[in-house]
Design a protein around this motif. Structure first.
Motif, PDB file in Angstrom:
ATOM      1  N   UNK A  56      76.345  30.017   8.067  1.00 40.39           N
ATOM      2  CA  UNK A  56      76.439  30.688   6.891  1.00 40.39           C
ATOM      3  C   UNK A  56      78.296  30.772   6.618  1.00 40.39           C
ATOM      4  N   UNK A  57      78.897  31.039   7.694  1.00 43.93           N
ATOM      5  CA  UNK A  57      80.278  31.142   7.625  1.00 43.93           C
ATOM      6  C   UNK A  57      80.731  29.669   7.215  1.00 43.93           C
ATOM      7  N   UNK A  58      80.350  28.704   7.849  1.00 44.73           N
ATOM      8  CA  UNK A  58      80.805  27.291   7.584  1.00 44.73           C
ATOM      9  C   UNK A  58      80.639  26.978   6.001  1.00 44.73           C
ATOM     10  N   UNK A  59      79.225  27.334   5.658  1.00 42.26           N
ATOM     11  CA  UNK A  59      78.949  27.072   3.956  1.00 42.26           C
ATOM     12  C   UNK A  59      79.801  28.042   3.408  1.00 42.26           C
ATOM     13  N   UNK A  60      80.163  29.001   3.535  1.00 42.87           N
ATOM     14  CA  UNK A  60      80.969  29.984   2.753  1.00 42.87           C
ATOM     15  C   UNK A  60      82.413  29.411   2.668  1.00 42.87           C
ATOM     16  N   UNK A  64      84.141  28.178  -0.587  1.00 44.33           N
ATOM     17  CA  UNK A  64      85.776  28.719  -0.881  1.00 44.33           C
ATOM     18  C   UNK A  64      86.782  27.307  -1.388  1.00 44.33           C
ATOM     19  N   UNK A  65      86.578  26.397  -0.543  1.00 42.42           N
ATOM     20  CA  UNK A  65      87.550  25.266  -0.620  1.00 42.42           C
ATOM     21  C   UNK A  65      87.093  24.454  -1.879  1.00 42.42           C
ATOM     22  N   UNK A  66      85.792  24.241  -2.307  1.00 42.34           N
ATOM     23  CA  UNK A  66      85.220  23.806  -3.427  1.00 42.34           C
ATOM     24  C   UNK A  66      85.873  24.436  -4.800  1.00 42.34           C
TER      25      UNK A  66
END
Length: 500
Positions: A56-60, A64-66
């Motif tokens: 979940x943290x990596x997806x978030x 954010x970067x997108x």
């Protein structure tokens, strides 16, 4: 069980839940039913679950970067008319310097143009920029600047995701701490403003190598990080001081030695072949005047407000602004005194402080007293604050101040064209609030070093998960003697009389 150490009885699979351990998050959680109940099955204990906390943290982070890429998209074509780079908050050095450093003309960094950055950043610019120029020569219709920005954005964002992964690896029992990084508006607005994630990624890999008890590799990575931006070398200071306290100097000296070697090897080709270009970074930082938003800028503004108007009446900040060599020595002295004070706290604290705590203090002190504090430098502190003090409330307050400064800074850039957007005092207030919130974070970190029972990380780990060779090490005997009250120290035995 009573004879076992805290390390022996910790459950490796147990995870911290912020809604239970963090007062600020616990208060927010009341809006959705409160913290996880005592009889509830923790998410990490549920079988066959794809969406773990780490994923979940990596997806978030990716989300954010997108969004950051979308926010920067108005500037990607390089058509910066009507100050669009400021009105849309999309300015980036990456695109601007593609032209300013001559990469669009095929100039090789340092050989054909004196790049203003340390060598690893210059290498990085050349490795990505020269192929884009060659592609533009073959296909004249492409927008070289846009291609260059997007190639850099992909690599820098990958390093940002890798930084989140390192935070997760260092905090396996506290994965939600990394969400402070993943969801940060600071990451959203500054991720690709400059090449700072090159140094941040190397610094975080270095910390991870140190935590995994590989001091030589840690030194190499920190040395390369220091050859990209200078600040990763500051992390070696905390390693040395804490190694001294725990009598683990061999590992500390190994890291320092390999860092020096890696930095020297990275610099040597440019130093030998293009000495004047190599000197450009150091000359620029020596000659630069007071930059916007720094302590010295705020002080100079206050000098002007308090000036009586008498000819020759000049405040100390204004005088230093007019005498840059003296200002340089003052900033060096204040940073050195800050490091000395941090060392004293490290030696006298009840327990050996954690590496991340001391690293955060050193980097923050450098920024507070520096005469230059570019908008993207805040990224240096973001992963360190996650490791040093993962408390959401204070971090959110600091983030609000940083975003306030970010918007005020762009208004000031617009005003530099001759049409003021906000009063100068408003910009100075935003800069002062940023300085104050960073100083307050430092105060909280020092308090938890002095009162380790308040340290959130130590409530989950026995000692220092980032400590590597220092983790679990006892204090050196001389440190215990130094910290012992004078009344409890053994009396010096009287000298034996000399026989006649």
């Amino acid at each position: 069980m009573s004879t076992q150490s805290a390390r022996d009885i910790e459950r490796p699979e147990s995870q911290d839940h912020p809604a239970s351990s963090d007062g600020f998050v616990r208060g927010l959680s009341e809006a959705i039913g409160g913290p996880l109940g005592g009889h509830a099955v923790p998410p990490e204990d549920r079988p066959n679950r794809f969406w773990t906390a780490a994923r979940i943290v990596l997806a978030l982070t990716c989300l954010t970067l997108a969004l950051h890429w979308v926010q920067k998209s108005p500037c990607q074509d390089g058509d910066w008319q009507k100050n669009i780079q400021y009105t849309r908050f999309c300015y980036t050095d990456v695109l601007a310097l593609y032209y300013a450093e001559g990469l669009n003309q095929g100039k090789v960094p340092y050989r054909d143009h004196a790049v203003e950055y340390p060598v690893v950043t210059g290498y990085f610019m050349g490795v990505l920029g020269l192929p884009v120029h060659a592609l533009g020569q073959e296909y004249p219709g492409i927008n070289q600047g846009k291609w260059f920005y997007n190639v850099n954005a992909v690599v820098l964002c990958a390093l940002a995701v890798a930084t989140a992964a390192v935070l997760l690896a260092l905090r396996r029992r506290r994965p939600w701490d990394a969400a402070i990084f993943a969801l940060s508006p600071i990451l959203f607005v500054t991720a690709t403003v400059n090449w700072d994630f090159l140094a941040i990624g190397l610094a975080m890999f270095g910390l991870y190598a140190w935590a995994r008890r590989r001091p030589a590799l840690a030194g190499i990575l920190l040395g390369l990080g220091g050859a990209a931006k200078l600040w990763p070398l500051f992390i070696l200071g905390p390693i040395l001081v804490l190694g001294l306290r725990s009598a683990r100097l061999r590992a500390a000296f190994t890291a320092i030695g390999t860092a020096a070697a890696a930095w020297a090897i990275a610099n040597l080709p440019v130093f030998l072949a293009y000495r004047e270009s190599w000197n450009r970074f150091f000359e620029l930082n020596t000659e630069r005047p007071v930059d916007w938003g720094t302590l010295w800028y705020v002080g100079r503004y206050l000098d002007g407000k308090w000036n009586t108007g008498t000819p020759g009446d000049q405040g100390p900040f204004q005088w230093l602004s007019d005498h840059v060599p003296a200002l340089n020595w003052v900033t060096y002295a204040l940073f050195g005194l800050s490091c000395l004070a941090i060392t004293v706290v490290c030696m006298l604290a009840p327990r050996r402080p954690r590496v991340a705590q001391v690293a955060f203090l050193v980097v923050a002190a450098f920024l507070i007293f520096s005469k230059v504090w570019s908008q993207q430098y805040v990224l240096w502190l973001l992963p360190l604050v996650v490791l040093a003090r993962p408390r959401w409330g204070a971090v959110i307050a600091w983030t609000v101040a940083e975003i306030g400064y970010f918007t005020a800074f762009y208004a000031e850039l617009l005003g530099a064209g001759g049409k003021p957007v906000i009063p100068e005092g408003t910009f100075v207030l935003a800069a002062a609030l940023r300085l104050i919130t960073v100083a307050v974070l430092c105060g909280f970190v020092v308090r938890e070093m002095w009162r380790p029972e308040r340290d959130a990380v130590r409530s989950t780990y026995a000692d220092d998960p980032d400590g590597g060779p220092l983790d679990g090490a006892p204090d050196a005997p001389w440190v215990a003697q130094l910290r012992r009250p004078k009344s409890e120290r053994p009396a010096t035995p009287p000298e034996m009389p000399v026989p006649a």
